[in-house]
Structure formats: structure tokens, C-alpha cells
Design a protein around this motif. Structure first.
Motif, PDB file in Angstrom:
ATOM      1  N   HIS A  66       0.664  -1.188  -0.089  1.00 42.28           N
ATOM      2  CA  HIS A  66       0.002  -0.032   0.172  1.00 42.28           C
ATOM      3  C   HIS A  66       1.058   1.332   0.174  1.00 42.28           C
ATOM      4  CE1 HIS A  66      -3.789  -2.324   0.955  1.00 42.28           C
ATOM      5  NE2 HIS A  66      -2.935  -3.138   1.601  1.00 42.28           N
ATOM      6  N   SER A  67       2.260   1.085  -0.098  1.00 39.57           N
ATOM      7  CA  SER A  67       3.047   2.321  -0.215  1.00 39.57           C
ATOM      8  C   SER A  67       4.077   2.168  -1.343  1.00 39.57           C
ATOM      9  CB  SER A  67       3.717   2.410   1.199  1.00 39.57           C
ATOM     10  OG  SER A  67       4.488   1.336   1.296  1.00 39.57           O
ATOM     11  N   THR A  68       4.803   3.316  -1.434  1.00 37.50           N
ATOM     12  CA  THR A  68       5.904   3.205  -2.437  1.00 37.50           C
ATOM     13  C   THR A  68       7.159   2.435  -1.933  1.00 37.50           C
ATOM     14  OG1 THR A  68       5.121   4.911  -3.553  1.00 37.50           O
ATOM     15  CG2 THR A  68       7.600   4.623  -4.048  1.00 37.50           C
ATOM     16  N   ILE A  69       7.732   1.454  -2.791  1.00 34.26           N
ATOM     17  CA  ILE A  69       8.730   0.686  -2.486  1.00 34.26           C
ATOM     18  C   ILE A  69       9.798   1.444  -3.361  1.00 34.26           C
ATOM     19  CG2 ILE A  69       9.899  -1.553  -2.567  1.00 34.26           C
ATOM     20  CD1 ILE A  69       7.630  -1.326  -0.731  1.00 34.26           C
ATOM     21  N   VAL A  88       0.066  -3.979  -6.140  1.00 29.86           N
ATOM     22  CA  VAL A  88       0.374  -2.583  -5.690  1.00 29.86           C
ATOM     23  C   VAL A  88      -0.927  -1.884  -5.823  1.00 29.86           C
ATOM     24  CG1 VAL A  88       1.858  -0.705  -5.978  1.00 29.86           C
ATOM     25  CG2 VAL A  88       2.819  -2.689  -6.496  1.00 29.86           C
ATOM     26  N   ALA A  89      -1.489  -1.969  -4.342  1.00 26.84           N
ATOM     27  CA  ALA A  89      -2.648  -1.218  -4.176  1.00 26.84           C
ATOM     28  C   ALA A  89      -2.720   0.447  -3.928  1.00 26.84           C
ATOM     29  CB  ALA A  89      -3.349  -1.840  -3.190  1.00 26.84           C
ATOM     30  N   GLY A  90      -1.446   0.861  -3.667  1.00 29.25           N
ATOM     31  CA  GLY A  90      -1.246   2.111  -3.424  1.00 29.25           C
ATOM     32  C   GLY A  90       0.260   2.294  -3.460  1.00 29.25           C
ATOM     33  N   TYR A 112      -0.655  -3.697 -10.848  1.00 30.44           N
ATOM     34  CA  TYR A 112      -1.255  -2.283  -9.971  1.00 30.44           C
ATOM     35  C   TYR A 112      -2.528  -2.266 -10.047  1.00 30.44           C
ATOM     36  CZ  TYR A 112      -1.224   2.442  -8.813  1.00 30.44           C
ATOM     37  OH  TYR A 112      -1.705   3.551  -8.506  1.00 30.44           O
ATOM     38  N   ASN A 113      -3.273  -2.437  -8.613  1.00 28.27           N
ATOM     39  CA  ASN A 113      -4.520  -1.911  -8.421  1.00 28.27           C
ATOM     40  C   ASN A 113      -5.014  -0.815  -7.781  1.00 28.27           C
ATOM     41  OD1 ASN A 113      -5.512  -4.713  -9.112  1.00 28.27           O
ATOM     42  ND2 ASN A 113      -4.319  -5.738  -7.405  1.00 28.27           N
ATOM     43  N   GLY A 114      -4.131   0.202  -8.095  1.00 20.47           N
ATOM     44  CA  GLY A 114      -4.415   1.367  -7.333  1.00 20.47           C
ATOM     45  C   GLY A 114      -4.878   2.260  -8.504  1.00 20.47           C
ATOM     46  N   THR A 115      -5.113   3.567  -7.856  1.00 21.82           N
ATOM     47  CA  THR A 115      -5.563   4.597  -8.904  1.00 21.82           C
ATOM     48  C   THR A 115      -4.951   5.998  -8.721  1.00 21.82           C
ATOM     49  OG1 THR A 115      -7.102   5.469  -6.985  1.00 21.82           O
ATOM     50  CG2 THR A 115      -8.013   3.864  -8.740  1.00 21.82           C
ATOM     51  N   THR A 116      -3.467   5.964  -7.884  1.00 19.61           N
ATOM     52  CA  THR A 116      -2.846   7.306  -7.745  1.00 19.61           C
ATOM     53  C   THR A 116      -2.004   7.427  -8.598  1.00 19.61           C
ATOM     54  OG1 THR A 116      -3.202   6.451  -5.311  1.00 19.61           O
ATOM     55  CG2 THR A 116      -1.517   8.295  -5.741  1.00 19.61           C
ATOM     56  N   SER A 138      -1.375  -4.066 -15.261  1.00 16.48           N
ATOM     57  CA  SER A 138      -2.243  -3.232 -14.434  1.00 16.48           C
ATOM     58  C   SER A 138      -3.789  -3.430 -14.503  1.00 16.48           C
ATOM     59  CB  SER A 138      -2.144  -1.683 -15.097  1.00 16.48           C
ATOM     60  OG  SER A 138      -3.125  -0.771 -14.279  1.00 16.48           O
ATOM     61  N   SER A 139      -4.389  -3.272 -13.491  1.00 14.77           N
ATOM     62  CA  SER A 139      -6.011  -3.632 -13.768  1.00 14.77           C
ATOM     63  C   SER A 139      -6.697  -2.397 -14.109  1.00 14.77           C
ATOM     64  CB  SER A 139      -6.672  -3.913 -12.228  1.00 14.77           C
ATOM     65  OG  SER A 139      -6.586  -2.841 -11.401  1.00 14.77           O
TER      66      SER A 139
END
Length: 181
Positions: A66-69, A88-90, A112-116, A138-139
Motif C-alpha cells: 500500500h506504499s511506494t517501494i 500494488v494497491a497504493g 497495479y490495483n491502485g488509482t494514484t 495493471s487492472s
């Protein structure tokens, strides 16, 4: 008396040599050994938060972050999907050092499952990304798998799947990728 003085001189010389040798051995012993590369099993996000040079990080099951790696400059690491999914949700994955993605299992996926963010993996400045296996996708139709803002990307295996149009992908990403199969 001269014999005794000569003996004493040789004895002092021998002791001086031994003292210098002891100091040299102590200095050599104080030099730390190079850290041996390790394979670290990762079962959650924290297993990827402080990556160190030379190590392989192998998924032991599905993992969601949920964070950047960030793979920082000066380090080289391997991410082994091991047949599992890293979602990767965020956040995203930022490559400033060297990252190799591989899949020692079958069907490993980085998604990638996030939107940011606009990309799953950002390869920056002197960063180096090498894909040897797995699927990177990516989703979301608005997110591309790999964005190159500097550095290099080499794909030797695996699949990189995007949802944007072929032309847009070409313009944003793949114009700098070396595709080796």
C-alpha cells in the motif's frame, strides 16, 4: 658482555617484529567481511520496505503493498515472484538502483490495483530494470506497467501487458526498452 648485548639486541628486534605482526593482524581482523547475498522470503509488505544490496526477495505467497517501494541508488536487488502475485494497491515501485524481476515459479504476476499513479514501475535517472520472468500488468486502463524517466529497461523474458493503446505505449514506454528474447 658484547655477546650478551648482541643477544639482547636480537631479542628486542624479534619482539619488535612480533609486536608489528600483532598490530597488522589486529588491523586485518577489524576489516568487516563482505555480506553474503541472501534469499529472503517475503510474506507481507514490510519484507520489501528495506531492501539491501545483493539480496533476492522471494514471495512466499500473495503480497499486497500500500506504499511506494524504492530501490535506492547504489543497490542491486532481485524480486522473485515465485509463482505468486505482488499487488500494488497504493504507491508504486521506484527504481533508482538496479532491480531484476524474475519468476522461479509459474504464473507470477506484478499488478497495479491502485488509482494514484500513472505507472506501476518508474525507472528513474540511473536506475536499471531487468525483467527475466513474470507478468507485469495493471487492472486500470489509465496505468501503464513501466514508465522510463531515465535509466534503462531490459526485457529478457516474461510479459509486460498494458491496457493503453499500442501507440500510446510506444510513445511513453517502449521506445527506450531493449527487448532481448
Amino acid at each position: 658482555m658484547r655477546k650478551e648485548a648482541g643477544k639482547r639486541g636480537r631479542m628486542l628486534a624479534a619482539l619488535a617484529v612480533l609486536a608489528v605482526a600483532a598490530v597488522a593482524l589486529t588491523a586485518v581482523a577489524a576489516v568487516p567481511e563482505a555480506q553474503a547475498a541472501e534469499t529472503i522470503d517475503v510474506s507481507n509488505e514490510s519484507g520489501l520496505s528495506n531492501m539491501t544490496d545483493g539480496n533476492t526477495y522471494r514471495l512466499s505467497g500473495p503480497v499486497t503493498i500500500h506504499s511506494t517501494i524504492t530501490v535506492t541508488s547504489g543497490i542491486s536487488v532481485t524480486l522473485d515472484l515465485n509463482g505468486h502475485t505482488l499487488s500494488v494497491a497504493g504507491g508504486s515501485i521506484i527504481v533508482q538502483g538496479s532491480l531484476t524481476i524474475t519468476d522461479s515459479g509459474s504464473g507470477g504476476t506484478l499488478i497495479y490495483n491502485g488509482t494514484t499513479y500513472s505507472a506501476l514501475i518508474f525507472v528513474e535517472s540511473e536506475g536499471s530494470l531487468k525483467v527475466e520472468g513474470g507478468t507485469i500488468t495493471s487492472s486500470s486502463s489509465s496505468v501503464i506497467p513501466i514508465r522510463i524517466t531515465g535509466g534503462t529497461v531490459t526485457i529478457e523474458g516474461g510479459d509486460s501487458v498494458a491496457h493503453r493503446s499500442e501507440l500510446e505505449r510506444d510513445l511513453y514506454d517502449f521506445w527506450r526498452i531493449q527487448h532481448v528474447r
